[in-house]
Design an enzyme around this catalytic site. Sequence first.
Site, short mmCIF file in Angstrom:
data_model
loop_
_atom_site.label_atom_id
_atom_site.label_comp_id
_atom_site.label_asym_id
_atom_site.label_seq_id
_atom_site.Cartn_x
_atom_site.Cartn_y
_atom_site.Cartn_z
N SER A 192 37.35 54.65 37.13
CA SER A 192 37.31 55.91 37.88
C SER A 192 37.79 57.03 36.70
O SER A 192 38.43 56.64 35.71
CB SER A 192 38.82 55.80 38.91
OG SER A 192 38.92 57.23 39.12
N TYR A 210 47.28 53.45 41.60
CA TYR A 210 45.77 53.15 41.74
C TYR A 210 45.21 53.38 40.36
O TYR A 210 44.54 52.55 39.92
CB TYR A 210 45.13 54.14 42.93
CG TYR A 210 43.73 54.15 42.55
CD1 TYR A 210 42.99 55.18 42.08
CD2 TYR A 210 42.85 53.10 43.13
CE1 TYR A 210 41.86 55.53 41.71
CE2 TYR A 210 41.30 53.24 42.99
CZ TYR A 210 40.78 54.21 42.12
OH TYR A 210 39.68 54.49 41.81
N LYS A 226 43.29 50.75 37.52
CA LYS A 226 41.95 50.89 36.94
C LYS A 226 42.08 50.77 35.48
O LYS A 226 41.38 50.20 34.56
CB LYS A 226 41.34 52.00 37.13
CG LYS A 226 40.86 52.37 38.70
CD LYS A 226 40.00 51.16 38.85
CE LYS A 226 39.21 51.02 40.36
NZ LYS A 226 38.47 50.02 40.71
#
Length: 343
Positions: free
Chosen positions: A127, A152, A156
């Site tokens: 992302s 989150y 990643k």
Amino acid sequence: MPNKIIVTGGAGYIGSHTCVELSKIGVEPVIIDNFSNSETYIVDRIRELSQTEIHLVQGDCTDSEFLKSVFGSYSDVAGIIHFAAFKAVGESSAFPLKYYQNNIDSTIAVLKAMESSNIPNLVFSSSCTVYGQPEVLPVTESSPIQPAESPYGRTKQICEDMLKDYRRAGNAVNIVSLRYFNPIGAHPSGLIGELPLGVPNNLVPFITQTAIGKRKQLTVFGKDYNTPDGTCIRDYIHVVDLARAHVAAIEFLSNLQEKGSYHLFNLGTGEGSSVQEVIDTFEKVSGVKLPYTYGERRPGDVEKVYADVSKAETELNWKCEYSLADSLRDAWNWEKLINEQKA
Ligand code: WQD
């Protein structure tokens, strides 16, 4: 072209669109999904849109023994596309362990299962959140990584570092990490699209749910940013363009002569659009006057981020085809259809 590609999270938003695009080049996707963030009827829809057999195994991608048994039960598997992960930024702050466990353990389990089945290629779903608020725009793959603003985003970053360490340890897997900007829209057929659970965090599903009457009004999070109209700027990419980039990544890996390589690509349109522009474009393509108000900034939001996509365009031989208007038209079409079904 390879016969099968295993797609973890293949019943999800980007995964389902990717399975359809894989089938167009003669690949049989093998979907592994626990349906924690999708519905089983989506697999029937994928089959309706596909030209090859779609295989489905339901289960937990953090279970390496389960994955080893699944990976080992298929022949002619040329690679894995690993989508299975939780991805709600706000939820990740409320439930960090759920995110660290699921997103990191599933990536470790995938690598272990690939090893046991000698599967040579991996496409990893990453992302743009790893860039934080870039100093220089547009963002290239060598732009500095900023400390992520959410658990989150940190999962990643950790997974990208883990993949690089895994390759450095001499494992002969070829890896591509794809850094998505803002995926939006739905399949033009209206058969598959995004199914946000509960109140959507993301802008476009909130817009379409407001337009259909499920939400009272949209709040624009901040009108005082240092941008032309004061609202935040993002790079909104049609989910089908994003899906086609995954097919290009698989073909790129399948044609590699080397072993044990690591490649990184930004996937966006290369254009920045403000929240206001998204709203105005949506009103134009839908004919709906959207009820919205300007509110406070949302903590953790970056002001401006959009991609330099020249690396993916040249090395993956891939280019976006859909415009922001196309994406919003397809998002609106999908919202109307899923509400008709419920009526
Ligand atoms: C976009 C803009 C909001 C809702 C996140 C993740 C990213 C990726 C996409 C997974 C922002 C504004 C939003 C609303 C608003 N996810 N907004 N009112 O935050 O850029 O990216 O989702 O891979 O990793 O970080 O997307 O759609 O939430 O917000 O004004 O009701 O819309 O402030 O400026 P974001 P978003």
